[in-house]
Design an enzyme around this catalytic site. Sequence first.
Site, PDB file in Angstrom:
ATOM      1  N   ARG A  78     -16.059  -0.147   8.914  1.00  0.00           N
ATOM      2  CA  ARG A  78     -16.231  -1.220   7.014  1.00  0.00           C
ATOM      3  C   ARG A  78     -14.576  -0.518   7.197  1.00  0.00           C
ATOM      4  O   ARG A  78     -14.924   0.579   6.698  1.00  0.00           O
ATOM      5  CB  ARG A  78     -17.237  -0.232   6.677  1.00  0.00           C
ATOM      6  N   ASP A 133     -30.634  -6.168   7.491  1.00  0.00           N
ATOM      7  CA  ASP A 133     -30.938  -6.344   6.272  1.00  0.00           C
ATOM      8  C   ASP A 133     -31.960  -7.482   6.028  1.00  0.00           C
ATOM      9  O   ASP A 133     -32.650  -8.412   4.919  1.00  0.00           O
ATOM     10  CB  ASP A 133     -30.109  -5.826   4.877  1.00  0.00           C
TER      11      ASP A 133
HETATM   12  O1  F6P Z   1     -25.945  -3.861   5.860  1.00  0.00           O
HETATM   13  C1  F6P Z   1     -26.880  -2.340   6.401  1.00  0.00           C
HETATM   14  C2  F6P Z   1     -26.872  -0.955   6.778  1.00  0.00           C
HETATM   15  O2  F6P Z   1     -27.873  -0.666   7.380  1.00  0.00           O
HETATM   16  C3  F6P Z   1     -27.511  -0.742   5.401  1.00  0.00           C
HETATM   17  O3  F6P Z   1     -29.398  -1.664   5.337  1.00  0.00           O
HETATM   18  C4  F6P Z   1     -28.204   0.169   4.779  1.00  0.00           C
HETATM   19  O4  F6P Z   1     -28.099   0.311   3.202  1.00  0.00           O
HETATM   20  C5  F6P Z   1     -26.306   0.657   5.291  1.00  0.00           C
HETATM   21  O5  F6P Z   1     -25.776  -0.630   5.937  1.00  0.00           O
HETATM   22  C6  F6P Z   1     -26.074   1.839   5.410  1.00  0.00           C
HETATM   23  O6  F6P Z   1     -24.747   2.225   5.669  1.00  0.00           O
HETATM   24  P1  F6P Z   1     -23.625   2.958   6.621  1.00  0.00           P
HETATM   25  O7  F6P Z   1     -24.812   2.692   7.892  1.00  0.00           O
HETATM   26  O8  F6P Z   1     -22.591   2.638   6.747  1.00  0.00           O
HETATM   27  O9  F6P Z   1     -24.683   4.408   6.105  1.00  0.00           O
END
Ligand code: F6P
Length: 327
Positions: A78, A133
């Site tokens: 990200r 999601d």
């Molecule tokens: O967008 C996908 C997702 O798995 C969401 O369901 C969840 O809220 C988020 O990513 C978790 O993000 P990370 O892996 O950065 O903690």
Amino acid sequence: MTQVLPIERIAVLTSGGDAPGMNPAIRAVVRTALAHDLEVYGVEEGYNGLIHGAFNRLEARDVGGIMQRGGTMLMTARSKEFMTERGQREAIHELNKHGIDALVVIGGDGSLRGAYALSQQGVPVVGIPASIDNDIWGTNMAIGVDTALNTILDAVDKLRDTASSHQRAFLVETMGRECGYLAVMAGIIGGAEMVLIPEVQVTLDEIAGAVEDAYRRGKTHAIIIVAEGAEVKIQDLARYLDEADVGFKTRVTILGHIQRGGRPTAFDRLLASRMGVKAVEAAVNGRFGVMVGLRGREMSLVPLKDVISRQRKANMEYFAMVRMLAR
Ligand code: F6P
């Protein structure tokens, strides 16, 4: 008719939260591109790799044996850097430096926003929706959703065994920050008493009433699926139900990132393969600024502008179905 400029080099990246099926999508992009005599580059770690010029040439053998693996062989991120103007400028500079004339972005909502930002600055981009999601507008299904749903279902089935042996209520948290798709679908096929999702507000009192009612009707267990983005938080709910003495004692299970891993299902592998092929064909035909979407049974191309300006929410008919089937 506008003339389609031939392309020679295509790059592919995966971005945002990984989703099972990203690997078969990469494989399909690489091999379809090779079938069109294009040079293919894999970009490491999503937009971070774009900014830092992490491009690697990929051949057919490089994507062999990845079909059945969850995660993404290209890694993902990200990228905060890419959210800045400077980051995007550097990414475009690197794309030009490497002579890339088409970019395929595989990712979720945020990643497709990034793809749109690039396309607004003249980069020829095609998006592929991948996020467990299923919150992406313009496609019935995103890559990874089916596998995640099967993982949730497996967990719910197991939890029901222990729940009914002790006459307990299990609160199960699924992923889904802004969209209750996973929770609703898991609620229907996992036989939940009720589901709590970000799109619908329910009071603690209403939930307690429904759970107590299930107990009175002689149920041996109650499963309540709580999407992580629901207003009611799972631990608060557990405390409330225990204090309200609804008959069942409660236990909490947070499924977390388990939902993101594992072998992609047959559905996800096929979806990813079809989307990868369609994305490269779009690029070869000069169709950019679009995302591949599943509409009915067909692959379609949806403008990225529409994808990012709309939000997909859980289906309310399905939401109502959970309660009706929980009698
Ligand atoms: O967008 C996908 C997702 O798995 C969401 O369901 C969840 O809220 C988020 O990513 C978790 O993000 P990370 O892996 O950065 O903690």
